[in-house]
Design a protein around this motif. Structure first.
Motif, PDB file in Angstrom:
ATOM      1  N   ARG A 138       0.743  -1.113  -0.022  1.00 38.53           N
ATOM      2  CA  ARG A 138      -0.066  -0.010   0.067  1.00 38.53           C
ATOM      3  C   ARG A 138       0.809   1.474  -0.139  1.00 38.53           C
ATOM      4  O   ARG A 138       0.597   2.289  -0.723  1.00 38.53           O
ATOM      5  N   PRO A 157       5.113   1.689   0.472  1.00 36.16           N
ATOM      6  CA  PRO A 157       6.448   1.122   0.703  1.00 36.16           C
ATOM      7  C   PRO A 157       7.039   2.127   1.722  1.00 36.16           C
ATOM      8  O   PRO A 157       7.030   3.371   1.453  1.00 36.16           O
ATOM      9  N   ASP A 201       0.629  12.801  -4.099  1.00 37.22           N
ATOM     10  CA  ASP A 201      -0.688  11.763  -3.976  1.00 37.22           C
ATOM     11  C   ASP A 201      -1.530  11.843  -5.305  1.00 37.22           C
ATOM     12  O   ASP A 201      -1.530  13.304  -5.996  1.00 37.22           O
ATOM     13  N   ALA A 202      -2.167  10.824  -5.745  1.00 39.59           N
ATOM     14  CA  ALA A 202      -3.041  10.917  -6.704  1.00 39.59           C
ATOM     15  C   ALA A 202      -4.163  11.843  -6.664  1.00 39.59           C
ATOM     16  O   ALA A 202      -4.624  12.527  -7.723  1.00 39.59           O
ATOM     17  N   MET A 261       8.151  -5.545  -6.631  1.00 38.66           N
ATOM     18  CA  MET A 261       6.981  -5.156  -7.484  1.00 38.66           C
ATOM     19  C   MET A 261       7.425  -5.342  -8.826  1.00 38.66           C
ATOM     20  O   MET A 261       6.609  -5.487  -9.864  1.00 38.66           O
ATOM     21  N   ASP A 305       4.647   9.131  -6.857  1.00 39.22           N
ATOM     22  CA  ASP A 305       4.168   8.396  -5.846  1.00 39.22           C
ATOM     23  C   ASP A 305       4.033   8.918  -4.312  1.00 39.22           C
ATOM     24  O   ASP A 305       4.715   9.646  -4.086  1.00 39.22           O
ATOM     25  N   TYR A 306       3.088   8.647  -3.582  1.00 38.41           N
ATOM     26  CA  TYR A 306       2.964   9.229  -2.162  1.00 38.41           C
ATOM     27  C   TYR A 306       4.089   8.635  -1.257  1.00 38.41           C
ATOM     28  O   TYR A 306       3.979   9.216  -0.251  1.00 38.41           O
ATOM     29  N   PHE A 363      -0.811   1.741 -12.542  1.00 40.88           N
ATOM     30  CA  PHE A 363      -0.521   0.114 -12.584  1.00 40.88           C
ATOM     31  C   PHE A 363      -0.543  -0.298 -11.229  1.00 40.88           C
ATOM     32  O   PHE A 363       0.120   0.198 -10.383  1.00 40.88           O
ATOM     33  N   GLU A 364      -1.620  -1.226 -10.785  1.00 41.82           N
ATOM     34  CA  GLU A 364      -1.671  -1.803  -9.558  1.00 41.82           C
ATOM     35  C   GLU A 364      -1.820  -0.951  -8.266  1.00 41.82           C
ATOM     36  O   GLU A 364      -1.072  -1.230  -7.359  1.00 41.82           O
ATOM     37  N   THR A 365      -2.382   0.183  -8.548  1.00 40.83           N
ATOM     38  CA  THR A 365      -2.171   1.107  -7.516  1.00 40.83           C
ATOM     39  C   THR A 365      -3.667   1.719  -7.019  1.00 40.83           C
ATOM     40  O   THR A 365      -3.913   2.268  -5.825  1.00 40.83           O
ATOM     41  N   GLY A 367       1.638   6.249  -8.778  1.00 47.90           N
ATOM     42  CA  GLY A 367       1.740   5.164  -8.057  1.00 47.90           C
ATOM     43  C   GLY A 367       2.932   4.225  -8.535  1.00 47.90           C
ATOM     44  O   GLY A 367       2.679   3.192  -8.687  1.00 47.90           O
ATOM     45  N   HIS A 379       5.194  -7.496 -11.031  1.00 49.51           N
ATOM     46  CA  HIS A 379       4.400  -6.974 -11.938  1.00 49.51           C
ATOM     47  C   HIS A 379       4.992  -6.796 -13.225  1.00 49.51           C
ATOM     48  O   HIS A 379       4.183  -6.310 -14.131  1.00 49.51           O
ATOM     49  N   SER A 419       9.133   4.584  -2.345  1.00 46.35           N
ATOM     50  CA  SER A 419       8.977   4.382  -3.695  1.00 46.35           C
ATOM     51  C   SER A 419       9.681   5.135  -4.733  1.00 46.35           C
ATOM     52  O   SER A 419      10.272   4.858  -5.830  1.00 46.35           O
TER      53      SER A 419
HETATM   54  C1  LIG Z   1       1.309  -2.157  -5.356  1.00 47.98           C
HETATM   55  S1  LIG Z   1       2.289  -1.013  -5.647  1.00 47.98           S
HETATM   56  C2  LIG Z   1       2.413  -0.872  -7.444  1.00 47.98           C
HETATM   57  C3  LIG Z   1       3.577  -0.265  -8.058  1.00 47.98           C
HETATM   58  C4  LIG Z   1       3.723  -0.090  -9.387  1.00 47.98           C
HETATM   59  N1  LIG Z   1       2.757   0.761 -10.089  1.00 47.98           N
HETATM   60  C5  LIG Z   1       4.000  -1.597 -10.058  1.00 47.98           C
HETATM   61  O1  LIG Z   1       3.058  -1.735 -10.699  1.00 47.98           O
HETATM   62  O2  LIG Z   1       4.788  -2.176  -9.568  1.00 47.98           O
HETATM   63  C6  LIG Z   1       1.116   0.524  -5.268  1.00 47.98           C
HETATM   64  C7  LIG Z   1       2.079   1.855  -5.398  1.00 47.98           C
HETATM   65  O3  LIG Z   1       1.117   2.985  -5.301  1.00 47.98           O
HETATM   66  C8  LIG Z   1       1.405   3.822  -4.483  1.00 47.98           C
HETATM   67  N2  LIG Z   1       0.254   4.572  -4.102  1.00 47.98           N
HETATM   68  C9  LIG Z   1      -0.923   4.163  -3.109  1.00 47.98           C
HETATM   69  N3  LIG Z   1      -1.788   5.008  -3.144  1.00 47.98           N
HETATM   70  C10 LIG Z   1      -1.265   6.296  -3.756  1.00 47.98           C
HETATM   71  C11 LIG Z   1      -1.919   7.549  -3.830  1.00 47.98           C
HETATM   72  N4  LIG Z   1      -3.201   7.658  -3.341  1.00 47.98           N
HETATM   73  N5  LIG Z   1      -1.095   8.305  -4.651  1.00 47.98           N
HETATM   74  C12 LIG Z   1      -0.016   7.968  -4.991  1.00 47.98           C
HETATM   75  N6  LIG Z   1       0.635   6.879  -4.895  1.00 47.98           N
HETATM   76  C13 LIG Z   1       0.044   5.880  -4.253  1.00 47.98           C
HETATM   77  C14 LIG Z   1       2.147   3.175  -3.328  1.00 47.98           C
HETATM   78  O4  LIG Z   1       3.000   3.868  -2.509  1.00 47.98           O
HETATM   79  C15 LIG Z   1       2.914   2.067  -4.008  1.00 47.98           C
HETATM   80  O5  LIG Z   1       4.227   2.443  -4.600  1.00 47.98           O
END
Ligand SMILES: C[S@@+](CC[C@H](N)C(=O)[O-])C[C@H]1O[C@@H](n2cnc3c(N)ncnc32)[C@H](O)[C@@H]1O
Length: 208
Positions: free
Chosen positions: A10, A12, A100-101, A24, A72-73, A117-119, A51, A28, A77
């Motif tokens: 969620r 790192p 933050d997004a 990741m 990325d927040y 991706f995955e975020t 993210g 991924h 990361s």
């Molecule tokens: C599961 S990882 C996926 C990372 C990468 N995109 C990948 O596919 O390997 C989720 C990432 O999203 C970031 N993240 C989660 N919520 C976020 C937000 N609201 N704004 C920015 N980054 C966010 C986390 O810090 C983390 O680095």
């Protein structure tokens, strides 16, 4: 203990978080590589990856000649993404920062493509996030959400139980994403089809 470890998916944090961000990139890798190919990124693209985690998607898209920004927040990361893309950052082809997004540090319609991706499982107030993304896309720009965890249209969960049980993830169905994206102002939404069935990618387009 497991919950605490998995919290690094969620957001790192620290040394273990850095290991997770690296993992990741690897875990991924298959979905990221396939989706980046399908997105047909070109040197004319200006991309924002939200993210960005360990920065693997940024590296792939910068490798296609696009200018790529990452946010990325998690500071951990961002540090890992900067390390993954050291040369491209040095050459000015990639820029990565903590954000933050929900509070994107960009103004104006500057991107041709935004990727996530995955975020999105972890985003607070996803409707507002989608509106912000719509705001920074150029007319005709695309927003691609890629997920290996999602809800089927009958509510069935496509995601390993260990993550669902320990991460309080928000899992969306394709239909729910369509509704959220349309409400955020996107003109049309369509799934991107790949060969590997274990992922869902929803593409939304801003009106030209
Ligand atoms: C599961 S990882 C996926 C990372 C990468 N995109 C990948 O596919 O390997 C989720 C990432 O999203 C970031 N993240 C989660 N919520 C976020 C937000 N609201 N704004 C920015 N980054 C966010 C986390 O810090 C983390 O680095």
């Amino acid at each position: 203990m497991l919950k605490k470890l998995l919290a690094n998916c969620r957001k790192p944090t620290g040394f273990i978080g850095r290991l997770f961000a690296g993992m990741m990139n690897w875990a991924h890798g298959p979905v990221t590589r396939e989706v980046v190919e399908l997105l047909a990124v070109t040197p004319e693209d200006v991309v924002l990856d939200i993210g960005c985690g360990g920065g693997a998607a940024i590296a792939l898209m910068a490798g296609k000649g696009a200018k790529v920004y990452g946010v990325d927040y998690s500071e951990t990361s961002v540090a890992k993404s900067l390390a993954t893309n050291r040369e491209a950052v040095r050459d000015g082809r990639v820029e990565i920062q903590v954000a933050d997004a929900l509070r994107l540090p960009f103004s104006g319609e500057m991107f041709t493509l935004v990727t996530a991706f995955e975020t999105t499982y972890f985003w607070e107030n996803i409707q507002e996030c989608f509106m912000r993304i719509h705001g920074v896309l150029r007319p005709g720009g695309r927003f691609a959400i890629t997920l290996e965890g999602w809800k089927g249209e009958n509510g069935e969960i496509n995601c390993p139980k260990v993550f669902v049980d320990n991460l309080a993830m928000n899992l969306y169905s394709e239909g729910e994403l369509r509704e959220l994206l349309s409400a955020a102002g996107f003109d049309s939404v369509s799934p991107l089809k790949g060969t590997w069935r274990k992922w869902l990618c929803v593409m939304a387009f801003k009106r030209r």
